[in-house]
Design a protein around this motif. Structure first.
Motif, PDB file in Angstrom:
ATOM      1  N   LEU A  63     -53.780  18.624   8.102  1.00 15.97           N
ATOM      2  CA  LEU A  63     -53.890  17.168   8.089  1.00 15.97           C
ATOM      3  C   LEU A  63     -52.921  16.539   9.089  1.00 15.97           C
ATOM      4  N   GLU A  64     -51.712  17.086   9.151  1.00 13.65           N
ATOM      5  CA  GLU A  64     -50.733  16.572  10.097  1.00 13.65           C
ATOM      6  C   GLU A  64     -51.202  16.776  11.532  1.00 13.65           C
ATOM      7  N   GLN A  65     -51.786  17.931  11.811  1.00 19.76           N
ATOM      8  CA  GLN A  65     -52.317  18.178  13.150  1.00 19.76           C
ATOM      9  C   GLN A  65     -53.468  17.236  13.481  1.00 19.76           C
ATOM     10  N   LEU A  66     -54.341  16.993  12.478  1.00 14.55           N
ATOM     11  CA  LEU A  66     -55.465  16.080  12.693  1.00 14.55           C
ATOM     12  C   LEU A  66     -54.990  14.663  12.985  1.00 14.55           C
ATOM     13  N   VAL A  67     -53.989  14.209  12.220  1.00 11.88           N
ATOM     14  CA  VAL A  67     -53.439  12.872  12.432  1.00 11.88           C
ATOM     15  C   VAL A  67     -52.803  12.766  13.810  1.00 11.88           C
ATOM     16  N   THR A  68     -52.113  13.819  14.230  1.00  9.63           N
ATOM     17  CA  THR A  68     -51.481  13.822  15.551  1.00  9.63           C
ATOM     18  C   THR A  68     -52.515  13.715  16.666  1.00  9.63           C
ATOM     19  N   GLN A  69     -53.622  14.459  16.534  1.00 14.38           N
ATOM     20  CA  GLN A  69     -54.679  14.407  17.542  1.00 14.38           C
ATOM     21  C   GLN A  69     -55.337  13.025  17.601  1.00 14.38           C
ATOM     22  N   VAL A  70     -55.625  12.475  16.424  1.00 13.46           N
ATOM     23  CA  VAL A  70     -56.229  11.134  16.384  1.00 13.46           C
ATOM     24  C   VAL A  70     -55.288  10.104  16.988  1.00 13.46           C
ATOM     25  N   LEU A  71     -54.006  10.222  16.679  1.00 12.54           N
ATOM     26  CA  LEU A  71     -53.025   9.275  17.180  1.00 12.54           C
ATOM     27  C   LEU A  71     -52.919   9.342  18.702  1.00 12.54           C
ATOM     28  N   LYS A  72     -52.979  10.555  19.238  1.00 15.00           N
ATOM     29  CA  LYS A  72     -52.884  10.699  20.692  1.00 15.00           C
ATOM     30  C   LYS A  72     -54.059  10.032  21.391  1.00 15.00           C
ATOM     31  N   ARG A  73     -55.229  10.063  20.774  1.00 14.74           N
ATOM     32  CA  ARG A  73     -56.407   9.457  21.379  1.00 14.74           C
ATOM     33  C   ARG A  73     -56.515   7.953  21.084  1.00 14.74           C
ATOM     34  N   SER A  74     -55.701   7.467  20.218  1.00 17.00           N
ATOM     35  CA  SER A  74     -55.760   6.053  19.842  1.00 17.00           C
ATOM     36  C   SER A  74     -55.068   5.195  20.891  1.00 17.00           C
ATOM     37  N   PRO A  75     -55.583   3.981  21.148  1.00 16.54           N
ATOM     38  CA  PRO A  75     -54.904   3.082  22.108  1.00 16.54           C
ATOM     39  C   PRO A  75     -53.564   2.576  21.594  1.00 16.54           C
ATOM     40  N   LEU A  76     -53.296   2.760  20.297  1.00 14.15           N
ATOM     41  CA  LEU A  76     -52.024   2.315  19.729  1.00 14.15           C
ATOM     42  C   LEU A  76     -50.980   3.416  19.704  1.00 14.15           C
ATOM     43  N   ALA A  77     -51.269   4.564  20.349  1.00 11.15           N
ATOM     44  CA  ALA A  77     -50.333   5.691  20.313  1.00 11.15           C
ATOM     45  C   ALA A  77     -48.985   5.316  20.907  1.00 11.15           C
ATOM     46  N   TRP A  78     -49.020   4.581  22.021  1.00 12.08           N
ATOM     47  CA  TRP A  78     -47.760   4.211  22.674  1.00 12.08           C
ATOM     48  C   TRP A  78     -46.900   3.333  21.772  1.00 12.08           C
ATOM     49  N   LEU A  79     -47.564   2.456  20.986  1.00 10.10           N
ATOM     50  CA  LEU A  79     -46.820   1.581  20.080  1.00 10.10           C
ATOM     51  C   LEU A  79     -46.184   2.381  18.951  1.00 10.10           C
ATOM     52  N   VAL A  80     -46.961   3.332  18.406  1.00 11.28           N
ATOM     53  CA  VAL A  80     -46.431   4.164  17.310  1.00 11.28           C
ATOM     54  C   VAL A  80     -45.247   4.992  17.800  1.00 11.28           C
ATOM     55  N   LEU A  81     -45.351   5.535  18.993  1.00  8.15           N
ATOM     56  CA  LEU A  81     -44.261   6.339  19.540  1.00  8.15           C
ATOM     57  C   LEU A  81     -43.014   5.495  19.785  1.00  8.15           C
ATOM     58  N   ARG A  82     -43.218   4.282  20.277  1.00  6.96           N
ATOM     59  CA  ARG A  82     -42.068   3.399  20.516  1.00  6.96           C
ATOM     60  C   ARG A  82     -41.370   3.043  19.203  1.00  6.96           C
ATOM     61  N   VAL A  83     -42.197   2.729  18.177  1.00  9.00           N
ATOM     62  CA  VAL A  83     -41.609   2.403  16.876  1.00  9.00           C
ATOM     63  C   VAL A  83     -40.880   3.605  16.304  1.00  9.00           C
ATOM     64  N   ALA A  84     -41.436   4.798  16.520  1.00  7.21           N
ATOM     65  CA  ALA A  84     -40.806   6.013  15.984  1.00  7.21           C
ATOM     66  C   ALA A  84     -39.441   6.271  16.610  1.00  7.21           C
ATOM     67  N   HIS A  85     -39.270   5.865  17.863  1.00  3.35           N
ATOM     68  CA  HIS A  85     -38.001   6.093  18.544  1.00  3.35           C
ATOM     69  C   HIS A  85     -36.962   5.023  18.220  1.00  3.35           C
ATOM     70  N   VAL A  86     -37.359   3.960  17.526  1.00  2.83           N
ATOM     71  CA  VAL A  86     -36.397   2.927  17.154  1.00  2.83           C
ATOM     72  C   VAL A  86     -35.484   3.451  16.058  1.00  2.83           C
ATOM     73  N   ALA A 124     -33.912   2.841  13.146  1.00  7.79           N
ATOM     74  CA  ALA A 124     -33.883   1.954  11.972  1.00  7.79           C
ATOM     75  C   ALA A 124     -34.566   2.670  10.811  1.00  7.79           C
ATOM     76  N   SER A 125     -34.281   2.203   9.624  1.00  6.54           N
ATOM     77  CA  SER A 125     -34.873   2.830   8.445  1.00  6.54           C
ATOM     78  C   SER A 125     -36.353   2.468   8.337  1.00  6.54           C
ATOM     79  N   VAL A 126     -37.086   3.279   7.580  1.00  2.00           N
ATOM     80  CA  VAL A 126     -38.503   3.009   7.375  1.00  2.00           C
ATOM     81  C   VAL A 126     -38.705   1.665   6.687  1.00  2.00           C
ATOM     82  N   HIS A 127     -37.831   1.336   5.764  1.00  2.00           N
ATOM     83  CA  HIS A 127     -37.918   0.045   5.072  1.00  2.00           C
ATOM     84  C   HIS A 127     -37.804  -1.123   6.056  1.00  2.00           C
ATOM     85  N   THR A 128     -36.848  -1.006   6.987  1.00  2.00           N
ATOM     86  CA  THR A 128     -36.659  -2.082   7.979  1.00  2.00           C
ATOM     87  C   THR A 128     -37.878  -2.201   8.884  1.00  2.00           C
TER      88      THR A 128
END
Length: 223
Positions: A20-43, A45-49
């Motif tokens: 499932l994790e691999q599937l989500v990763t593949q879908v995310l890479k093909r998604s136009p929002l991948a760059w946004l998710v990656l940027r947020v991941a590098h911030v 801050a806590s998940v709550h914030t």
């Protein structure tokens, strides 16, 4: 046996989670929002914030959409009101033009029939003409006001001819001055008719421009 079965189930769950994790990763890479998710991941801050900030951003977007929809609705309503007013002004200008035509007809009839009853009809149509012209003058542009003033001046001269016709009918001298009065009346009628045609055209052009603006506002609202 139970321990072996439990271990196998845990192994299956772990393998399923990995897939499932691999599937989500593949879908995310093909998604136009991948760059946004990656940027947020590098911030840092806590998940709550991050969730709180995302919720605030979405709330602001909904507020912005509501404000934009309200502004578009107000603009569309204003354009529709202006279009209704322009349509009403076109109707007034056409009514004035119709009253003027009837006035000309009754003036010619008075010269031919030498009947004072025609004078009353002329005055009645003149009143209608002046009423609708006054309505047009209330919200006319600078150019239209000048044209309306010229129409009024010519109309006053035309009413002077009508007064001369009425006096000549009462004195029984209409036959002596019919030619002169007819020439004056024809000249004034031509002037007024030409200017009224310009006024009607101006009002129709104004309505056409407002209709185009209303259509453009409706298209923007749909977008």
């Amino acid at each position: 046996r139970w321990a072996v079965l439990k271990a196998r189930l845990q192994g299956l769950d772990g393998g399923l989670a990995i897939k499932l994790e691999q599937l989500v990763t593949q879908v995310l890479k093909r998604s136009p929002l991948a760059w946004l998710v990656l940027r947020v991941a590098h911030v840092r801050a806590s998940v709550h914030t991050k969730l709180l900030v995302a919720f605030l951003i979405i709330t602001l977007l909904f507020i912005a959409m509501a404000v934009a929809s309200l502004l578009l609705h107000l603009n569309t309503t204003a354009q529709s009101r202006l279009l209704d007013q322009a349509h009403e002004r076109v109707s007034w200008s056409q009514q004035s033009q119709y009253a003027l035509g009837r006035q000309m007809h009754f003036t010619a009839l008075a010269l031919l029939s030498k009947d004072e009853a025609s004078i009353e009809r002329i005055l009645r149509e003149n009143n209608r003409f002046n009423e609708t012209l006054a309505k047009l003058d209330t919200a006319a542009t600078a150019g239209q006001k000048g044209l309306i003033d010229q129409i009024r001046a010519s109309q006053d001269d035309a009413m002077g001819v009508v007064a001369d016709i009425a006096n000549a009918i009462r004195d029984g001298k209409l036959a002596d001055i019919t030619g002169e009065l007819l020439q004056r009346e024809e000249r004034l009628d031509a002037e007024i008719a030409q200017r009224m045609g310009q006024l009607v055209d101006a009002e129709q052009n104004r309505m056409a421009r407002l209709r185009d603006r209303a259509d453009a506002a409706n298209r923007r609202a749909l977008v």
